[in-house]
Scaffold this motif. Structure first.
Motif, PDB file in Angstrom:
ATOM      1  N   ASP A  18       0.827  -1.210   0.000  1.00 10.26           N
ATOM      2  CA  ASP A  18       0.000   0.000   0.000  1.00 10.26           C
ATOM      3  C   ASP A  18       0.866   1.266   0.000  1.00 10.26           C
ATOM      4  O   ASP A  18       0.574   2.241  -0.694  1.00 10.26           O
ATOM      5  N   THR A  19       1.942   1.232   0.791  1.00  7.85           N
ATOM      6  CA  THR A  19       2.825   2.395   0.896  1.00  7.85           C
ATOM      7  C   THR A  19       3.524   2.688  -0.421  1.00  7.85           C
ATOM      8  O   THR A  19       3.698   3.856  -0.806  1.00  7.85           O
ATOM      9  N   GLU A  42       1.581   5.003  -2.617  1.00 10.99           N
ATOM     10  CA  GLU A  42       1.220   6.339  -2.149  1.00 10.99           C
ATOM     11  C   GLU A  42       1.953   7.407  -2.954  1.00 10.99           C
ATOM     12  O   GLU A  42       3.013   7.148  -3.534  1.00 10.99           O
ATOM     13  N   ASP A  43       1.389   8.618  -2.977  1.00 11.15           N
ATOM     14  CA  ASP A  43       1.949   9.721  -3.764  1.00 11.15           C
ATOM     15  C   ASP A  43       2.738  10.716  -2.921  1.00 11.15           C
ATOM     16  O   ASP A  43       3.012  11.825  -3.363  1.00 11.15           O
ATOM     17  N   ILE A  54       7.730   8.462   1.126  1.00 10.99           N
ATOM     18  CA  ILE A  54       7.450   7.209   1.843  1.00 10.99           C
ATOM     19  C   ILE A  54       8.699   6.558   2.428  1.00 10.99           C
ATOM     20  O   ILE A  54       8.607   5.520   3.077  1.00 10.99           O
TER      21      ILE A  54
END
Length: 291
Positions: free
Chosen positions: A234-235, A238-239, A242
């Motif tokens: 999921d990470t 991400e935009d 991270i």
């Protein structure tokens, strides 16, 4: 989007009077650190450039260099210093009244007179420099980010591959971890038979095996590891920045696998634990370079 912290960008602004070049080099760093090599009199432009970059990049050590090359026709402004020339003329007239001297002066004679000709270097208006620097910096930053994103895609691919390999190791650990309890039960029965003939042997063995099974149970650690791997995926989608979150996840994964290794001592599980640690260390190395 996954972005690496290493990259390079170069931007150029060309005008009729000068050519301005900005280069940005970036390497991994725990925080955002920007170093610049601007002329001392460009402090305002330097501060604006750092502010502009800090809005585009979250982490990494960035080195910015700037170079200005003046066009030949606008590099210098040549002025005749008439007061000095007239002073030299007066001095020559005084000398001529006493000693014979040539009347005509050549250009070489004039150029040899100190301060007779003034060479002034052209100054670029500050506003023009600001606009040129901003344009070149935008171009350099765009190239830098493109390179960081390209390498980030490769890092993401590596991390997902390692994650899949780790999931395979977890399957092995889940499969063979119950064998440790069975081996302990068999070993315990043999040991107890050697030292006692009590009728309550079976109950005592069951109680001991139950305590042992509880002590070496790794189901919670395995569940948490799978949860961490799910968060990893999921990470990576991400935009935002991270890198720090991924580094924390790697630490937690390593902690869980260490606990599993200390609890379960079966040969198959031990081999899988060692392999898992190796994969996690490779992942941590890659994560250290993610923004």
């Amino acid at each position: 989007m996954v972005r690496s912290m290493t990259g390079f960008g170069r931007g150029v602004t060309t005008t009729d009077d000068f050519q301005l070049t900005v280069e940005i080099r970036s390497v991994n760093h725990r925080f955002l650190e920007i170093h610049s090599k601007f002329p001392k009199e460009w402090l305002e432009i330097e501060l604006l450039a750092k502010k502009q970059l800090s809005q585009l990049v979250s982490r990494g050590k960035l080195d910015i260099t700037i170079n200005v090359k003046m066009e030949e026709q606008s590099s210098f402004n040549v002025q005749v210093n008439w007061p000095v020339i007239e002073a030299y003329i007066g001095a020559k007239e005084q000398l001529s009244s006493r000693i014979a001297m040539e009347e005509n002066w050549s250009m070489q004679d004039i150029l040899s007179l100190e301060n007779a000709i003034l060479y002034e270097k052209s100054e670029i208006p500050i506003e023009q420099l600001k606009l040129a620097t901003q344009s070149a910096l935008n171009e350099a930053a765009e190239q830098l980010i493109q390179m960081r994103e390209l390498e980030g895609k490769q890092l993401k691919t590596f991390l997902l591959q390692y994650k899949d390999e780790l999931m395979e190791q977890l399957k092995i650990i889940r499969k063979f971890s119950p064998q440790a309890v069975e081996k302990y039960r068999v070993k315990l029965i043999e040991r107890m038979k050697e030292i006692t003939v009590s009728k309550d042997l079976d109950d005592r063995i069951l109680a001991e095996v139950a305590l042992f099974a509880e002590r070496i149970d790794i189901s919670e650690e395995l569940d948490r590891l799978e949860s961490h791997f799910s968060q990893l995926v999921d990470t990576l989608n991400e935009d935002v920045s991270i890198g720090r979150k991924l580094d924390f996840l790697m630490q937690e994964c390593l902690r869980e696998i260490n606990t599993i290794g200390s609890k379960n001592q079966s040969i198959e599980c031990s081999v899988a634990v060692v392999q898992s640690k190796t994969l996690l260390e490779k992942m941590r190395e890659q994560v250290q370079n993610i923004e």
